[in-house]
Design an enzyme around this catalytic site. Structure first.
Site, mmCIF file in Angstrom:
data_model
loop_
_atom_site.group_PDB
_atom_site.id
_atom_site.type_symbol
_atom_site.label_atom_id
_atom_site.label_comp_id
_atom_site.label_asym_id
_atom_site.label_seq_id
_atom_site.Cartn_x
_atom_site.Cartn_y
_atom_site.Cartn_z
ATOM 1 N N HIS A 1 0.841 -1.192 0.000
ATOM 2 C CA HIS A 1 0.000 0.000 0.000
ATOM 3 C C HIS A 1 0.882 1.250 0.000
ATOM 4 C CE1 HIS A 1 0.283 -0.882 4.460
ATOM 5 N NE2 HIS A 1 0.869 0.276 4.335
HETATM 6 C C1 T46 Z 1 2.266 0.537 7.139
HETATM 7 C C2 T46 Z 1 2.816 -0.774 7.553
HETATM 8 C C3 T46 Z 1 4.266 -0.651 7.845
HETATM 9 C C4 T46 Z 1 -5.272 0.385 13.510
HETATM 10 O O1 T46 Z 1 -6.410 0.294 14.040
HETATM 11 N N1 T46 Z 1 -4.403 1.364 13.921
HETATM 12 C C5 T46 Z 1 -3.160 1.491 13.395
HETATM 13 O O2 T46 Z 1 -2.403 2.388 13.789
HETATM 14 C C6 T46 Z 1 -2.749 0.583 12.365
HETATM 15 C C7 T46 Z 1 -1.373 0.699 11.720
HETATM 16 C C8 T46 Z 1 -3.628 -0.391 11.969
HETATM 17 N N2 T46 Z 1 -4.859 -0.501 12.543
HETATM 18 C C9 T46 Z 1 -5.757 -1.599 12.138
HETATM 19 C C10 T46 Z 1 -6.291 -1.534 10.720
HETATM 20 C C11 T46 Z 1 -6.480 -2.995 10.365
HETATM 21 O O3 T46 Z 1 -7.734 -3.412 10.845
HETATM 22 O O4 T46 Z 1 -5.028 -2.818 12.236
HETATM 23 C C12 T46 Z 1 -5.393 -3.702 11.180
HETATM 24 C C13 T46 Z 1 -4.175 -4.092 10.340
HETATM 25 O O5 T46 Z 1 -3.732 -2.929 9.633
HETATM 26 P P1 T46 Z 1 -3.040 -3.014 8.181
HETATM 27 O O6 T46 Z 1 -3.728 -4.054 7.389
HETATM 28 O O7 T46 Z 1 -2.991 -1.641 7.632
HETATM 29 O O8 T46 Z 1 -1.590 -3.528 8.602
HETATM 30 P P2 T46 Z 1 -0.285 -3.615 7.732
HETATM 31 O O9 T46 Z 1 0.704 -4.371 8.549
HETATM 32 O O10 T46 Z 1 -0.604 -4.093 6.353
HETATM 33 O O11 T46 Z 1 0.257 -2.112 7.558
HETATM 34 C C14 T46 Z 1 0.747 -1.385 8.654
HETATM 35 C C15 T46 Z 1 0.258 0.061 8.576
HETATM 36 O O12 T46 Z 1 -1.187 0.063 8.499
HETATM 37 C C16 T46 Z 1 0.812 0.784 7.374
HETATM 38 O O13 T46 Z 1 0.567 2.156 7.518
HETATM 39 O O14 T46 Z 1 2.931 1.332 6.495
HETATM 40 O O15 T46 Z 1 2.162 -1.383 8.673
#
Ligand code: T46
Length: 132
Positions: A50
């Site tokens: 992303h």
């Molecule tokens: C990135 C990489 C390095 C939250 O509620 N609060 C938060 O601060 C974050 C980061 C996520 N969430 C929730 C949203 C989703 O329901 O946690 C779940 C997993 O998030 P996501 O699918 O976005 O996770 P990653 O590991 O794909 O990405 C994360 C960050 O979202 C992103 O900004 O750069 O880590």
């Protein structure tokens, strides 16, 4: 679009090192959020994919190491995190993903914005269209 390694400032003694980075110094923004990713047991192939409309981040691998890939339209760069004083900075609109992480990897992320799903671009085709 900017991606660069950030070196933490390090103080050392005979049997110790202490490294630090500061808001608006080595970190080029005000810190609004800190999160970390760990226990990557079932997730061993590739993760993320992303970009962010308006969130800048710095990333640091606390434990073990990880490879992070950045795609800025005309270039794909690979960064390896895993050294005690090496962080990486990512500006807005950089497509990123990570590979080669171990289950023991702990990735710490410092962000310029609080979490908001509207800040994410999760479709690669949309990302390419936006940065054209
Ligand atoms: C990135 C990489 C390095 C939250 O509620 N609060 C938060 O601060 C974050 C980061 C996520 N969430 C929730 C949203 C989703 O329901 O946690 C779940 C997993 O998030 P996501 O699918 O976005 O996770 P990653 O590991 O794909 O990405 C994360 C960050 O979202 C992103 O900004 O750069 O880590």
């Amino acid at each position: 679009m900017e991606i660069k390694y950030i070196e933490a400032t390090t103080k050392s003694g005979l049997r110790w090192n202490l490294s630090f980075i500061e808001s608006n110094n080595q970190i080029p923004f005000d810190i609004k959020r800190v999160y970390y990713i760990y226990d990557l047991f079932d997730d061993w192939m590739q993760r993320w994919n992303h970009a962010h409309h308006n969130t800048k981040q710095v990333l640091f691998c606390i434990n073990w190491k990880v490879k992070i890939w950045f795609d800025t339209w005309n270039e794909i760069q690979e960064f390896i995190l895993g050294k005690a004083n090496k962080w990486v900075y990512i500006s807005l609109m950089v497509w990123h993903y990570m590979t080669d992480f171990s289950p023991w990897c702990i990735l710490l992320v410092i962000a310029s914005e609080v979490y908001n799903e509207n800040n994410y671009i999760r479709e690669y085709a949309s990302f390419r269209k936006l940065i054209k």
